[in-house]
Design an enzyme around this catalytic site. Structure first.
Site, PDB file in Angstrom:
ATOM      1  N   ARG A  93      29.254  14.799  60.708  1.00 50.00           N
ATOM      2  CA  ARG A  93      30.177  15.432  59.715  1.00 50.00           C
ATOM      3  C   ARG A  93      30.891  14.554  58.896  1.00 50.00           C
ATOM      4  O   ARG A  93      30.802  13.298  59.057  1.00 50.00           O
ATOM      5  CB  ARG A  93      31.224  16.049  60.828  1.00 50.00           C
ATOM      6  CG  ARG A  93      30.711  17.201  61.424  1.00 50.00           C
ATOM      7  CD  ARG A  93      31.832  17.929  62.486  1.00 50.00           C
ATOM      8  NE  ARG A  93      32.334  16.976  63.329  1.00 50.00           N
ATOM      9  CZ  ARG A  93      33.422  16.724  64.000  1.00 50.00           C
ATOM     10  NH1 ARG A  93      34.342  17.611  63.889  1.00 50.00           N
ATOM     11  NH2 ARG A  93      33.694  15.721  64.938  1.00 50.00           N
ATOM     12  N   ALA A 267      36.789  20.376  65.302  1.00 45.96           N
ATOM     13  CA  ALA A 267      36.254  21.041  66.508  1.00 45.96           C
ATOM     14  C   ALA A 267      37.429  21.578  67.344  1.00 45.96           C
ATOM     15  O   ALA A 267      37.329  22.596  68.098  1.00 45.96           O
ATOM     16  CB  ALA A 267      35.608  20.060  67.552  1.00 45.96           C
ATOM     17  N   TRP A 403      28.564  -0.511  70.380  1.00 46.34           N
ATOM     18  CA  TRP A 403      29.590  -0.668  69.616  1.00 46.34           C
ATOM     19  C   TRP A 403      29.626  -2.253  69.303  1.00 46.34           C
ATOM     20  O   TRP A 403      29.819  -2.904  68.253  1.00 46.34           O
ATOM     21  CB  TRP A 403      30.950  -0.684  70.174  1.00 46.34           C
ATOM     22  CG  TRP A 403      32.131  -0.644  69.480  1.00 46.34           C
ATOM     23  CD1 TRP A 403      32.674  -0.130  68.500  1.00 46.34           C
ATOM     24  CD2 TRP A 403      32.851  -1.919  69.694  1.00 46.34           C
ATOM     25  NE1 TRP A 403      33.861  -0.932  68.132  1.00 46.34           N
ATOM     26  CE2 TRP A 403      34.086  -2.131  68.946  1.00 46.34           C
ATOM     27  CE3 TRP A 403      32.918  -3.242  70.542  1.00 46.34           C
ATOM     28  CZ2 TRP A 403      35.110  -2.841  68.756  1.00 46.34           C
ATOM     29  CZ3 TRP A 403      33.857  -4.074  70.604  1.00 46.34           C
ATOM     30  CH2 TRP A 403      34.930  -3.833  69.603  1.00 46.34           C
TER      31      TRP A 403
HETATM   32  P1  ADP Z   1      34.722   9.854  68.435  1.00 47.52           P
HETATM   33  O1  ADP Z   1      33.589  10.298  67.471  1.00 47.52           O
HETATM   34  O2  ADP Z   1      34.449  10.278  69.899  1.00 47.52           O
HETATM   35  O3  ADP Z   1      36.002  10.615  67.840  1.00 47.52           O
HETATM   36  P2  ADP Z   1      34.632   7.140  67.461  1.00 47.52           P
HETATM   37  O4  ADP Z   1      33.085   6.838  67.447  1.00 47.52           O
HETATM   38  O5  ADP Z   1      35.006   7.480  65.905  1.00 47.52           O
HETATM   39  O6  ADP Z   1      34.888   8.292  68.357  1.00 47.52           O
HETATM   40  O7  ADP Z   1      35.338   5.937  67.979  1.00 47.52           O
HETATM   41  C1  ADP Z   1      36.778   5.742  67.840  1.00 47.52           C
HETATM   42  C2  ADP Z   1      37.234   4.470  67.670  1.00 47.52           C
HETATM   43  O8  ADP Z   1      36.921   3.808  68.621  1.00 47.52           O
HETATM   44  C3  ADP Z   1      36.744   3.887  66.523  1.00 47.52           C
HETATM   45  O9  ADP Z   1      37.812   3.120  65.916  1.00 47.52           O
HETATM   46  C4  ADP Z   1      35.678   2.688  67.187  1.00 47.52           C
HETATM   47  O10 ADP Z   1      35.452   1.491  66.450  1.00 47.52           O
HETATM   48  C5  ADP Z   1      36.167   2.575  68.484  1.00 47.52           C
HETATM   49  N1  ADP Z   1      35.163   2.182  69.422  1.00 47.52           N
HETATM   50  C6  ADP Z   1      34.129   2.925  69.876  1.00 47.52           C
HETATM   51  N2  ADP Z   1      33.413   2.490  70.781  1.00 47.52           N
HETATM   52  C7  ADP Z   1      34.065   1.426  71.213  1.00 47.52           C
HETATM   53  C8  ADP Z   1      33.846   0.306  72.222  1.00 47.52           C
HETATM   54  N3  ADP Z   1      32.721   0.502  72.800  1.00 47.52           N
HETATM   55  N4  ADP Z   1      34.635  -0.757  72.084  1.00 47.52           N
HETATM   56  C9  ADP Z   1      35.647  -0.841  71.216  1.00 47.52           C
HETATM   57  N5  ADP Z   1      35.998  -0.163  70.424  1.00 47.52           N
HETATM   58  C10 ADP Z   1      35.158   1.366  70.439  1.00 47.52           C
END
Ligand code: ADP
Length: 551
Positions: A93, A267, A403
Site C-alpha cells: 500500500r 485496515a 531488518w
Molecule cells: P508494520 O508494517 O507492521 O506496521 P513496519 O514494517 O512499518 O511495521 O515497521 C514499523 C517500524 O518498526 C519501522 O520503523 C521499522 O523500521 C521498525 N522495525 C521493523 N522491524 C524491526 C526490527 N527487527 N528491529 C528494529 N526495528 C524494526
C-alpha cells in the site's frame, strides 16, 4: 544502527526501467516520474490470473501502536525469494501523510528491508492520494452545489462528507453554510477511509472504476429514496480526475528488486489492502507476489480474504504471520517500560494472541509460516521458547532478520514459504456466503475471528441495516472497522480474551465500493496528531534538496 533514511540514501538505485525489465515489463508500458518511480500502463495487460503464480499474504498478530514489521518482512521476504532464485515482487500500500507526519512512521519498510526512494514514497509519491482527495471532495462540492442551485433531485439529506490526507482532528465535525438557510453539520475523514480509495483499490480497469463511482450513495431525497453519483451525472469528471491515479506505481527494494505500490486504505477503518490492479499486475509478471494487509489478521487478513479475494478471484497460497517478542510480551499483560527485560511468563501468556490468529487463518484453509521479526533486544531464551511453542502447535516458524540483514536475513523464511506454497493442495475457503444477511456476516466475523460471544446492535443500527438490505445490498460483504490493537473492540484488552461482546455503533453503505462498513465501538475515521508529531523532525537541505529526519 543507521536510521532508515541513512540506509535508503546509501542505496545504489537502478533506473526504474531496468527494474521493470527484470519483471518483463516493457519501457513503453511505463510512465516515468523521474528515474526511480514510474506508473505502469495496465491497459494492455491481460487481466486473467496466472494459475502458476503464487500469491503470499503477510499479516500479523494484534500489533502495538508502532507496528510489528509487516512491511519490513514483506519486503525482506521478497528480496530473500529473489536471492534463492525465485522471481518475486512485492505489492504494497501507499503511505498516508497521517501516520507519516504523526506517530507511526511511513510504510516503506525499515532497516535493510525497504523500498526506495523512501522519502518520495512517504511524502507525495506520484500524487495518487491527492487525486483521490480531490475526486472525493469534487463529489461533495458538486452535490452541495446541486442543492444550492435549485435542488432538482429534491435532496433532503446529504450523506457524503469530505476528506483530507492528514490527521486533522479539528475538522472531524464542522458546520457548513454557516448563517444561511442551508446551514448543516458536515465533517472530514482521512483520505485513506474514503470510498474513492476503496473503489480505486477494487477496480480492475478505468471502465470498472467509472461503473463503481456511478453507484456511490451521496444522499437521500425527500421521499427517502437513495441518490447516487449517477443521478448527478458526474461520474465522467470524477473518473477523469483519477485517470493516472488508477495506474499502479513501480519502485524498487534496497536490493533492486521490483516493488509495486498502489492504493492505501487503512485496515482499521477501511479494507486495508493495496489495489487489485497492483496485485494482478505483479502476478502477471512475477512467480511470487508478496503482499501485505494492514494491522493484525483479525482486520487486514480477514478483509483481504473476504473482500479483496472474494471480489477479484485472487487466491493466496500461503500466509505469513509476523510476530515480535515485544508485542507478545505486551499481550502477556506487562507494562511497556518492562519490555526490555526477559520475561518468559509474559511470553507464554501473550503467545495466545498468535495462537488465535493461526487458528483463524486455518479456517480459510491457508498454510501458515510464523515470521518472528527478531529485534536485537530479544533474548535467546525468548526466541527458543517461541520456537518450541511453534513446534508443539505444528506450525512452521522462522527467525527473520531482514531488518538487520536484508534478504539474507530472510532465506530461511523464504524457503519455508516456498515449501508451504508447493505443498498446499487446499482450496481457499471464505468465511461467509454472499447470500447471508448483513447481521449474520457481522456476527460470523465477530464470533469466529475475534472470539466474541455475541454482538450488540442498537435499534437504530438494525434499522439502518434493514434499509441497506431493502435497497438491494444484502449480498455485499462487510468491512469491519475496529481497534487494531485488541481482538475485542476495546484497545485496552490484550492477549486472547474470551467472554466478551462486540458493540456495533454504526453501519454505512458503500454501494460504489461494494461493501457495508460496520463500526465496532468508537473508531475514529479522522485521527489526531500526538503532542510531538514526527512532522517536527522532518526538514530539507536547501542545497542538496535532501529530505532530513524522516525516520
Ligand atoms: P508494520 O508494517 O507492521 O506496521 P513496519 O514494517 O512499518 O511495521 O515497521 C514499523 C517500524 O518498526 C519501522 O520503523 C521499522 O523500521 C521498525 N522495525 C521493523 N522491524 C524491526 C526490527 N527487527 N528491529 C528494529 N526495528 C524494526
Amino acid at each position: 544502527m543507521k536510521s532508515d533514511f541513512q540506509i535508503s540514501n546509501e542505496c545504489e538505485k537502478k533506473h526504474i526501467a531496468d527494474v521493470a525489465a527484470k519483471l518483463g515489463i516493457n519501457s513503453e508500458d511505463l510512465i516515468l516520474y523521474g528515474n526511480h518511480k514510474a506508473k505502469i500502463q495496465t491497459k494492455n495487460i491481460k487481466k486473467d490470473i496466472r494459475e502458476d503464480a503464487n500469491l503470499v499474504l503477510v499479516t500479523s498478530i494484534n500489533p502495538t501502536s508502532s507496528g510489528e514489521g509487516k512491511s519490513t518482512v514483506t519486503i525482506g521476504l521478497s528480496d530473500a525469494l529473489n536471492r534463492i532464485g525465485k522471481k518475486s515482487c512485492v505489492a504494497l500500500r501507499e503511505p498516508s501523510l497521517g501516520p507519516v507526519l504523526g506517530r507511526k512512521g511511513g510504510a516503506a519498510g525499515g532497516g535493510y528491508a525497504q523500498v526506495v526512494p523512501m522519502e518520495d514514497i512517504n511524502l507525495h509519491f506520484t500524487g495518487d492520494m491527492h487525486a483521490i482527495t480531490t475526486a472525493h471532495n469534487a463529489i461533495a462540492v458538486l452535490v452541495n452545489n446541486h442543492v444550492f442551485q435549485g435542488n432538482e433531485l429534491e435532496i433532503d439529506k446529504i450523506v457524503f462528507n469530505r476528506v483530507m490526507d492528514m490527521n486533522a482532528r479539528d475538522l472531524r465535525h464542522i458546520k457548513i453554510n454557516a448563517g444561511t438557510d442551508l446551514e448543516r453539520n458536515d465533517g472530514f475523514d482521512i483520505t485513506v477511509a474514503s470510498e474513492i480509495m476503496a473503489i480505486l483499490c477494487l477496480s480492475e480497469s478505468l471502465g470498472d472504476l467509472k461503473e463503481k463511482l456511478k453507484n456511490i450513495l451521496v444522499a437521500y431525497n425527500k421521499k427517502g429514496e437513495p441518490v447516487y453519483v449517477k443521478d448527478l451525472k458526474i461520474e465522467g469528471v470524477i473518473t477523469s480526475l483519477l485517470k493516472d491515479a488508477i495506474k499502479p506505481n513501480i519502485v524498487q527494494t534496497l536490493e533492486n528488486n521490483p516493488a509495486i505500490i498502489h492504493g492505501g486504505p487503512f485496515a482499521n477503518i477501511a479494507h486495508g489492502c493495496n489495489s487489485i490492479l497492483a496485485t494482478k499486475t505483479a502476478l502477471k509478471f512475477a512467480d511470487y507476489v508478496i503482499t501485505e494487509a494492514g494491522f493484525g489478521a483479525d482486520l487486514g487478513a480477514e478483509k483481504f480474504l473476504d473482500i479483496k479475494c472474494r471480489k477479484s478471484g485472487l487466491k493466496p497460497k500461503a500466509a505469513v504471520v509476523v510476530a515480535t517478542v515485544k508485542a507478545l510480551k505486551l499481550h502477556g499483560d506487562i507494562e511497556e517500560k518492562d519490555l526490555k527485560e526477559e520475561n518468559l511468563e509474559a511470553l507464554a501468556k501473550g503467545v495466545q494472541n498468535l495462537e488465535k490468529h493461526i487458528e483463524n487463518l486455518r479456517k480459510f484453509n491457508l498454510p501458515i509460516v510464523v515470521a518472528l521479526n527478531v529485534f536485537v533486544t530479544d533474548t535467546e531464551k525468548e526466541l527458543a521458547f517461541l520456537e518450541e511453542w511453534a513446534r508443539e502447535q505444528g506450525v512452521e516458524f522462522s527467525r527473520t532478520e531482514v531488518w538487520e540483514k536484508g534478504g539474507l536475513g530472510g532465506i530461511d523464511l523464504a524457503e519455508k514459504v516456498v515449501k508451504a506454497v508447493e505443498n498446499n493442495d487446499k482450496e481457499l475457503q471464505l468465511l461467509y456466503k454472499d447470500e447471508e444477511s448483513i447481521v449474520d456476516k457481522i456476527n460470523t466475523v465477530c464470533c469466529e475471528i475475534y472470539g466474541a460471544d455475541g454482538v450488540n446492535y442498537s435499534d437504530e443500527v438494525l434499522k439502518e441495516i434493514e434499509r441497506i438490505e431493502s435497497l438491494g445490498f444484502k449480498n455485499l460483504p462487510v468491512c469491519m472497522a475496529k481497534t487494531p490493537v485488541s481482538l475485542t473492540d476495546n484497545a485496552k484488552i490484550k492477549g486472547r480474551p474470551t467472554g466478551f461482546k462486540i458493540t456495533i455503533n454504526d453501519v454505512k453503505l458503500r454501494s460504489g465500493a461494494g461493501f457495508v462498513v460496520a463500526y465496532a465501538n468508537k473508531v475514529l475515521t479522522m485521527p489526531g496528531l500526538p503532542k510531538n508529531p514526527s512532522a517536527l523532525n522532518i526538514d530539507i537541505d536547501e542545497e542538496t534538496e535532501t529530505i532530513l529526519g524522516i525516520f
